[in-house]
Design an enzyme around this catalytic site. Structure first.
Site, PDB file in Angstrom:
ATOM      1  N   GLY A  51       8.117  -1.969  -2.374  1.00  0.00           N
ATOM      2  CA  GLY A  51       9.143  -1.440  -1.486  1.00  0.00           C
ATOM      3  C   GLY A  51       8.471  -0.370  -0.644  1.00  0.00           C
ATOM      4  O   GLY A  51       7.397  -0.601  -0.103  1.00  0.00           O
ATOM      5  N   SER A  53       7.199   3.506  -1.136  1.00  0.00           N
ATOM      6  CA  SER A  53       7.063   4.524  -2.185  1.00  0.00           C
ATOM      7  C   SER A  53       7.738   5.844  -1.807  1.00  0.00           C
ATOM      8  O   SER A  53       8.301   6.524  -2.673  1.00  0.00           O
ATOM      9  CB  SER A  53       5.591   4.735  -2.528  1.00  0.00           C
ATOM     10  OG  SER A  53       4.835   4.979  -1.376  1.00  0.00           O
ATOM     11  N   CYS A  82       2.577  -2.827  -5.932  1.00  0.00           N
ATOM     12  CA  CYS A  82       2.517  -2.317  -4.560  1.00  0.00           C
ATOM     13  C   CYS A  82       3.035  -0.868  -4.499  1.00  0.00           C
ATOM     14  O   CYS A  82       2.345   0.029  -4.950  1.00  0.00           O
ATOM     15  CB  CYS A  82       3.248  -3.274  -3.626  1.00  0.00           C
ATOM     16  SG  CYS A  82       2.588  -3.180  -1.958  1.00  0.00           S
ATOM     17  N   ARG A 109      -2.775   4.303   1.006  1.00  0.00           N
ATOM     18  CA  ARG A 109      -1.598   3.529   1.417  1.00  0.00           C
ATOM     19  C   ARG A 109      -1.853   2.775   2.722  1.00  0.00           C
ATOM     20  O   ARG A 109      -2.624   3.243   3.562  1.00  0.00           O
ATOM     21  CB  ARG A 109      -0.392   4.459   1.594  1.00  0.00           C
ATOM     22  CG  ARG A 109       0.043   5.115   0.298  1.00  0.00           C
ATOM     23  CD  ARG A 109       1.199   6.064   0.527  1.00  0.00           C
ATOM     24  NE  ARG A 109       2.345   5.374   1.078  1.00  0.00           N
ATOM     25  CZ  ARG A 109       3.279   5.965   1.832  1.00  0.00           C
ATOM     26  NH1 ARG A 109       3.185   7.250   2.119  1.00  0.00           N
ATOM     27  NH2 ARG A 109       4.290   5.264   2.296  1.00  0.00           N
ATOM     28  N   ILE A 137       1.761  -7.102   1.251  1.00  0.00           N
ATOM     29  CA  ILE A 137       2.666  -6.635   2.303  1.00  0.00           C
ATOM     30  C   ILE A 137       2.463  -5.138   2.482  1.00  0.00           C
ATOM     31  O   ILE A 137       2.795  -4.350   1.590  1.00  0.00           O
ATOM     32  CB  ILE A 137       4.147  -6.926   1.947  1.00  0.00           C
ATOM     33  CG1 ILE A 137       4.355  -8.423   1.662  1.00  0.00           C
ATOM     34  CG2 ILE A 137       5.068  -6.459   3.072  1.00  0.00           C
ATOM     35  CD1 ILE A 137       5.712  -8.752   1.064  1.00  0.00           C
ATOM     36  N   ARG A 138       1.895  -4.743   3.588  1.00  0.00           N
ATOM     37  CA  ARG A 138       1.581  -3.323   3.834  1.00  0.00           C
ATOM     38  C   ARG A 138       0.983  -2.696   2.567  1.00  0.00           C
ATOM     39  O   ARG A 138       1.421  -1.660   2.079  1.00  0.00           O
ATOM     40  CB  ARG A 138       2.818  -2.555   4.302  1.00  0.00           C
ATOM     41  CG  ARG A 138       3.435  -3.159   5.564  1.00  0.00           C
ATOM     42  CD  ARG A 138       4.544  -2.312   6.130  1.00  0.00           C
ATOM     43  NE  ARG A 138       4.005  -1.063   6.667  1.00  0.00           N
ATOM     44  CZ  ARG A 138       4.522   0.142   6.437  1.00  0.00           C
ATOM     45  NH1 ARG A 138       5.574   0.287   5.667  1.00  0.00           N
ATOM     46  NH2 ARG A 138       3.985   1.194   6.978  1.00  0.00           N
ATOM     47  N   HIS A 173       2.318  -8.582  -4.399  1.00  0.00           N
ATOM     48  CA  HIS A 173       3.674  -8.896  -4.880  1.00  0.00           C
ATOM     49  C   HIS A 173       3.648 -10.175  -5.719  1.00  0.00           C
ATOM     50  O   HIS A 173       3.888 -11.260  -5.179  1.00  0.00           O
ATOM     51  CB  HIS A 173       4.615  -9.110  -3.689  1.00  0.00           C
ATOM     52  CG  HIS A 173       5.090  -7.865  -3.036  1.00  0.00           C
ATOM     53  ND1 HIS A 173       6.382  -7.422  -3.142  1.00  0.00           N
ATOM     54  CD2 HIS A 173       4.449  -6.960  -2.270  1.00  0.00           C
ATOM     55  CE1 HIS A 173       6.529  -6.294  -2.469  1.00  0.00           C
ATOM     56  NE2 HIS A 173       5.356  -5.990  -1.922  1.00  0.00           N
ATOM     57  N   GLU A 175       5.735 -11.422  -7.640  1.00  0.00           N
ATOM     58  CA  GLU A 175       7.031 -12.114  -7.718  1.00  0.00           C
ATOM     59  C   GLU A 175       7.225 -13.076  -6.548  1.00  0.00           C
ATOM     60  O   GLU A 175       8.114 -13.928  -6.586  1.00  0.00           O
ATOM     61  CB  GLU A 175       8.179 -11.085  -7.790  1.00  0.00           C
ATOM     62  CG  GLU A 175       8.596 -10.439  -6.467  1.00  0.00           C
ATOM     63  CD  GLU A 175       7.641  -9.360  -5.960  1.00  0.00           C
ATOM     64  OE1 GLU A 175       6.564  -9.160  -6.567  1.00  0.00           O
ATOM     65  OE2 GLU A 175       7.970  -8.736  -4.926  1.00  0.00           O
TER      66      GLU A 175
HETATM   67  N1  GLN Z   1       3.426   0.480   2.229  1.00  0.00           N
HETATM   68  C1  GLN Z   1       4.264   0.756   1.108  1.00  0.00           C
HETATM   69  C2  GLN Z   1       4.080   2.190   0.603  1.00  0.00           C
HETATM   70  O1  GLN Z   1       3.217   2.861   1.040  1.00  0.00           O
HETATM   71  C3  GLN Z   1       4.027  -0.227  -0.017  1.00  0.00           C
HETATM   72  C4  GLN Z   1       4.334  -1.618   0.453  1.00  0.00           C
HETATM   73  C5  GLN Z   1       4.877  -2.533  -0.584  1.00  0.00           C
HETATM   74  O2  GLN Z   1       5.312  -2.132  -1.660  1.00  0.00           O
HETATM   75  N2  GLN Z   1       4.910  -3.788  -0.250  1.00  0.00           N
HETATM   76  O3  GLN Z   1       4.805   2.633  -0.226  1.00  0.00           O
END
Ligand code: GLN
Length: 195
Positions: A51, A53, A82, A109, A137-138, A173, A175
């Site tokens: 998600g 953080s 993540c 990050r 994802i990011r 991820h 899941e």
């Molecule tokens: N970029 C998010 C963060 O810095 C982490 C991304 C993710 O959980 N998919 O918290």
């Protein structure tokens, strides 16, 4: 070894919690969505999902949740994916932010740059069954691991799945892939440690 289902919490304040719960149920565990600190009681383990953080930290400020969770992750099997990995890490950069600091890794990050914001890669793993699909994802990058930390999968040499005692963390991820091996690993780790 007991055959009673493991009771696994999925922190459900934000982010990708539903699919984790579904995956855990497919593997025979009882999954509980955790939205209040008192719901951590009685769990065999916890997943802190991906998600954002910073958003997790904001939600956790409520009602002593941060302190309760901080105590929980020191003593109970916890899997951070993540954003969850970022929350467990000892050092966080880009930018620096508060974390539980219980897992001896440094994370940067959003480290894979704009063009590689999201990627699905199939890369080497120590898990039996061959290379592992990983959805990023990011994603954060694990830039340092401590002596007690074992690397179980990598991305171009960077650790992406790590274990330290009762803690497991992934920068991807799991899941979002059909492969159940990473969730199964977490359940196996709990059975080995606590039952
Ligand atoms: N970029 C998010 C963060 O810095 C982490 C991304 C993710 O959980 N998919 O918290």
């Amino acid at each position: 070894m007991s055959n009673t289902p493991l009771i696994i919490g999925v922190l459900a304040l934000q982010g990708a919690y539903d699919i984790h719960a579904q995956r855990l149920r497919e593997l025979g565990a009882e999954a509980r969505l955790i939205r209040k600190p008192e719901e951590l009681t009685g769990l065999d383990g916890l997943i802190i999902p991906g998600g954002e953080s910073t958003t997790f930290l904001k939600h956790l400020e409520r009602a002593g949740f941060y302190d309760t969770l901080n105590a929980f992750v020191r003593t109970h099997p916890t899997f951070g994916t993540c954003a969850g990995c970022i929350l467990l890490a000892k050092e966080v950069s880009n930018p620096a932010q508060q974390s539980f600091g219980v897992l001896d890794i440094a994370v940067e990050r959003n480290a894979y740059g704009r063009q590689n914001d999201s990627a699905i890669l199939t890369e080497p793993t120590k898990l039996p069954g061959g290379p592992l699909e990983m959805v990023f994802i990011r994603a954060p990058r694990i830039s340092r691991i401590g002596a007690e930390v074992e690397t179980l999968a990598t991305r171009n040499g960077d650790p992406t799945l790590v274990r330290q005692g009762h803690l497991l963390a992934a920068t991807f991820h799991p899941e979002l892939s059909a492969d159940p091996r990473v969730h199964q690993l977490f359940l196996d780790l709990i059975r080995q440690n606590t039952r």
